[in-house]
Scaffold this active site. Structure first.
Site, PDB file in Angstrom:
ATOM      1  N   GLN A 103      18.445  -3.366  26.933  1.00 25.50           N
ATOM      2  CA  GLN A 103      18.526  -2.176  26.076  1.00 25.50           C
ATOM      3  C   GLN A 103      19.070  -2.565  24.703  1.00 25.50           C
ATOM      4  O   GLN A 103      19.139  -1.738  23.810  1.00 25.50           O
ATOM      5  CB  GLN A 103      19.461  -1.143  26.707  1.00 25.50           C
ATOM      6  CG  GLN A 103      18.998  -0.659  28.065  1.00 25.50           C
ATOM      7  CD  GLN A 103      20.109   0.101  28.782  1.00 25.50           C
ATOM      8  OE1 GLN A 103      20.296   1.284  28.583  1.00 25.50           O
ATOM      9  NE2 GLN A 103      20.863  -0.596  29.609  1.00 25.50           N
ATOM     10  N   ASN A 104      19.483  -3.822  24.569  1.00 20.67           N
ATOM     11  CA  ASN A 104      20.142  -4.230  23.325  1.00 20.67           C
ATOM     12  C   ASN A 104      19.120  -4.522  22.237  1.00 20.67           C
ATOM     13  O   ASN A 104      18.064  -5.102  22.501  1.00 20.67           O
ATOM     14  CB  ASN A 104      21.000  -5.469  23.573  1.00 20.67           C
ATOM     15  CG  ASN A 104      22.095  -5.186  24.577  1.00 20.67           C
ATOM     16  OD1 ASN A 104      22.369  -4.021  24.870  1.00 20.67           O
ATOM     17  ND2 ASN A 104      22.705  -6.224  25.123  1.00 20.67           N
ATOM     18  N   HIS A 121      14.564  -0.917  23.833  1.00 21.51           N
ATOM     19  CA  HIS A 121      15.005  -0.027  22.745  1.00 21.51           C
ATOM     20  C   HIS A 121      14.694  -0.601  21.363  1.00 21.51           C
ATOM     21  O   HIS A 121      15.192  -0.103  20.362  1.00 21.51           O
ATOM     22  CB  HIS A 121      16.500   0.277  22.872  1.00 21.51           C
ATOM     23  CG  HIS A 121      16.823   1.145  24.060  1.00 21.51           C
ATOM     24  ND1 HIS A 121      18.095   1.332  24.543  1.00 21.51           N
ATOM     25  CD2 HIS A 121      16.009   1.897  24.849  1.00 21.51           C
ATOM     26  CE1 HIS A 121      18.052   2.150  25.594  1.00 21.51           C
ATOM     27  NE2 HIS A 121      16.809   2.489  25.800  1.00 21.51           N
ATOM     28  N   CYS A 149       6.192   0.264   2.538  1.00 24.22           N
ATOM     29  CA  CYS A 149       5.229  -0.656   3.149  1.00 24.22           C
ATOM     30  C   CYS A 149       4.366  -1.304   2.060  1.00 24.22           C
ATOM     31  O   CYS A 149       3.807  -0.586   1.223  1.00 24.22           O
ATOM     32  CB  CYS A 149       4.362   0.134   4.131  1.00 24.22           C
ATOM     33  SG  CYS A 149       3.058  -0.843   4.886  1.00 24.22           S
ATOM     34  N   CYS A 152       0.579   0.259   2.760  1.00 24.65           N
ATOM     35  CA  CYS A 152       0.181   1.661   2.561  1.00 24.65           C
ATOM     36  C   CYS A 152       1.233   2.472   1.799  1.00 24.65           C
ATOM     37  O   CYS A 152       1.046   3.661   1.562  1.00 24.65           O
ATOM     38  CB  CYS A 152      -0.106   2.308   3.917  1.00 24.65           C
ATOM     39  SG  CYS A 152       1.382   2.597   4.886  1.00 24.65           S
ATOM     40  N   GLY A 189      26.492  -4.977  32.237  1.00 25.31           N
ATOM     41  CA  GLY A 189      27.051  -4.421  30.997  1.00 25.31           C
ATOM     42  C   GLY A 189      26.356  -3.195  30.457  1.00 25.31           C
ATOM     43  O   GLY A 189      26.213  -3.061  29.246  1.00 25.31           O
ATOM     44  N   SER A 191      26.395   1.209  30.741  1.00 24.19           N
ATOM     45  CA  SER A 191      27.111   2.357  31.298  1.00 24.19           C
ATOM     46  C   SER A 191      26.206   3.187  32.206  1.00 24.19           C
ATOM     47  O   SER A 191      26.690   4.076  32.909  1.00 24.19           O
ATOM     48  CB  SER A 191      27.659   3.234  30.162  1.00 24.19           C
ATOM     49  OG  SER A 191      26.591   3.667  29.346  1.00 24.19           O
ATOM     50  N   ALA A 233      31.044 -10.020  31.488  1.00 24.65           N
ATOM     51  CA  ALA A 233      29.785 -10.762  31.638  1.00 24.65           C
ATOM     52  C   ALA A 233      29.976 -12.245  31.337  1.00 24.65           C
ATOM     53  O   ALA A 233      29.489 -13.106  32.074  1.00 24.65           O
ATOM     54  CB  ALA A 233      28.733 -10.159  30.713  1.00 24.65           C
TER      55      ALA A 233
HETATM   56  P1  OAD Z   1      27.326   1.547  26.530  1.00 26.14           P
HETATM   57  O1  OAD Z   1      28.209   1.361  25.346  1.00 26.14           O
HETATM   58  O2  OAD Z   1      27.008   2.932  26.943  1.00 26.14           O
HETATM   59  O3  OAD Z   1      27.962   0.828  27.790  1.00 26.14           O
HETATM   60  C1  OAD Z   1      28.473  -0.477  27.727  1.00 26.14           C
HETATM   61  C2  OAD Z   1      28.896  -0.898  29.115  1.00 26.14           C
HETATM   62  O4  OAD Z   1      29.311  -2.251  29.050  1.00 26.14           O
HETATM   63  C3  OAD Z   1      30.051  -0.094  29.709  1.00 26.14           C
HETATM   64  O5  OAD Z   1      29.738   0.296  31.048  1.00 26.14           O
HETATM   65  C4  OAD Z   1      31.226  -1.071  29.700  1.00 26.14           C
HETATM   66  O6  OAD Z   1      32.121  -0.880  30.784  1.00 26.14           O
HETATM   67  C5  OAD Z   1      30.488  -2.395  29.822  1.00 26.14           C
HETATM   68  N1  OAD Z   1      31.219  -3.558  29.257  1.00 26.14           N
HETATM   69  C6  OAD Z   1      32.126  -3.584  28.253  1.00 26.14           C
HETATM   70  N2  OAD Z   1      32.535  -4.834  28.021  1.00 26.14           N
HETATM   71  C7  OAD Z   1      31.878  -5.629  28.908  1.00 26.14           C
HETATM   72  C8  OAD Z   1      31.856  -7.038  29.155  1.00 26.14           C
HETATM   73  N3  OAD Z   1      32.624  -7.880  28.453  1.00 26.14           N
HETATM   74  N4  OAD Z   1      31.039  -7.483  30.148  1.00 26.14           N
HETATM   75  C9  OAD Z   1      30.274  -6.630  30.867  1.00 26.14           C
HETATM   76  N5  OAD Z   1      30.237  -5.310  30.654  1.00 26.14           N
HETATM   77  C10 OAD Z   1      31.025  -4.806  29.695  1.00 26.14           C
HETATM   78  O7  OAD Z   1      25.993   0.686  26.244  1.00 26.14           O
HETATM   79  P2  OAD Z   1      24.563   0.793  26.950  1.00 26.14           P
HETATM   80  O8  OAD Z   1      24.686   1.126  28.392  1.00 26.14           O
HETATM   81  O9  OAD Z   1      23.842  -0.448  26.586  1.00 26.14           O
HETATM   82  O10 OAD Z   1      20.463   2.990  22.580  1.00 26.14           O
HETATM   83  O11 OAD Z   1      23.933   2.018  26.180  1.00 26.14           O
HETATM   84  C11 OAD Z   1      22.609   2.377  26.402  1.00 26.14           C
HETATM   85  C12 OAD Z   1      21.948   2.806  25.115  1.00 26.14           C
HETATM   86  O12 OAD Z   1      22.711   3.847  24.499  1.00 26.14           O
HETATM   87  C13 OAD Z   1      21.893   1.725  24.062  1.00 26.14           C
HETATM   88  O13 OAD Z   1      20.793   0.865  24.209  1.00 26.14           O
HETATM   89  C14 OAD Z   1      21.799   2.495  22.785  1.00 26.14           C
HETATM   90  C15 OAD Z   1      22.789   3.601  23.079  1.00 26.14           C
HETATM   91  O14 OAD Z   1      22.618   4.766  22.375  1.00 26.14           O
HETATM   92  C16 OAD Z   1      19.784   2.648  21.455  1.00 26.14           C
HETATM   93  O15 OAD Z   1      20.221   1.900  20.610  1.00 26.14           O
HETATM   94  C17 OAD Z   1      18.438   3.250  21.333  1.00 26.14           C
END
Ligand code: OAD
Length: 244
Positions: A103-104, A121, A149, A152, A189, A191, A233
């Site tokens: 998702q990163n 994403h 662009c 265009c 990693g 949520s 991680a």
């Molecule tokens: P979040 O910020 O919601 O969640 C990050 C997760 O990583 C949490 O569950 C933390 O507990 C965990 N975490 C923190 N430090 C860590 C570490 N050192 N090792 C392992 N885990 C750790 O991020 P995402 O779940 O990626 O969308 O969020 C999903 C989407 O929401 C993102 O892709 C983004 C956002 O809006 C877009 O950019 C389109």
């Protein structure tokens, strides 16, 4: 901290697996210094999604949205892949049937050498034309505000999937294949609150995969996965692929 026996179970499953899928979220890059979204200093604690990460926000104030993405590009440009990104790239080279779903948007998996990857994403280092739809790599820091662009003259936007937008169908198909056919899914990693990725653990589980989560905190998926390894991680992921 992850208990030794749970770590051993996941290692054994991985060693025996032919097909491995990995799903990552912002937590894997937290260890490289990239802010997460929902943690203590997470981006969505300090900024409003609806001002910066929706198509309506970009329509209303593209300059503000580009300013924010320029700030994030400047920040991410200073960061490097960590041991977890590197271990996943190494696993891809070793496992005949491997897929990474991230998702990163920071591109750190690719920087670490991952190639079999769906960046569902988008990628902050790509720019898309709002007119002709052409996507291009762009590492400029900063991007000029209100870029247009060269083909265009329409406004260019970050190649990011914003809230309210759909994932691209090619990525969805790759993810579906990778989730339906894997022996092991590692969820690292995230949520687990943003769909469709938040549903991927249960898709793989229902298809018969062994599912393990790596996260310092529990998530809505913790109760459905086979093993939850609690920790960071960068500490845990490299251990998973060490010889048993
Ligand atoms: P979040 O910020 O919601 O969640 C990050 C997760 O990583 C949490 O569950 C933390 O507990 C965990 N975490 C923190 N430090 C860590 C570490 N050192 N090792 C392992 N885990 C750790 O991020 P995402 O779940 O990626 O969308 O969020 C999903 C989407 O929401 C993102 O892709 C983004 C956002 O809006 C877009 O950019 C389109």
């Amino acid at each position: 901290m992850a208990s030794g026996s749970n770590l051993g179970i996941v290692k054994q499953r991985l060693a025996a697996a032919r097909r491995i899928t990995v799903l990552t979220g912002a937590g894997i890059s937290a260890d490289s210094g990239v802010p997460t979204f929902r943690g203590a200093d997470g981006l969505w604690r300090n900024y409003r999604v609806e001002d910066l990460a929706t198509p309506e926000a970009f329509q209303r104030d593209p300059r503000l949205v580009w300013e924010w993405y320029n700030w994030r590009r400047e920040l991410i440009a200073t960061k490097q892949p960590n041991e977890a990104h590197k271990a996943i790239a190494k696993l891809e080279r070793r496992c005949p049937d491997f897929w990474l779903i991230t998702q990163n948007v920071d591109g750190l998996h690719r920087d670490a050498g991952s190639q079999k990857v769906s960046e569902i994403h988008g990628n902050i280092w790509k720019i898309r034309c709002t007119g002709c739809g052409v996507v291009e790599d762009n590492r400029d820091v900063p991007v000029p505000l209100l870029p247009s662009c060269p083909r265009c003259e329409a406004l260019l936007r970050p190649h990011i999937v914003w809230f309210g937008e759909s994932l691209c169908t090619v990525d969805l198909d790759s993810c579906s294949r990778a989730l339906q056919h894997c022996d092991v899914l590692l969820v690292i990693g995230t949520s687990g609150v943003v769909y469709p990725a938040a549903g991927f653990a249960s898709v793989a589980k229902e298809a018969g995969a062994f599912v393990a989560e790596i996260n310092p905190d529990s998530t809505p998926q913790s109760s459905l996965v086979d093993v939850s390894l609690q920790g960071r991680a960068k500490d845990l992921v490299p251990l998973l692929f060490d010889p048993i």
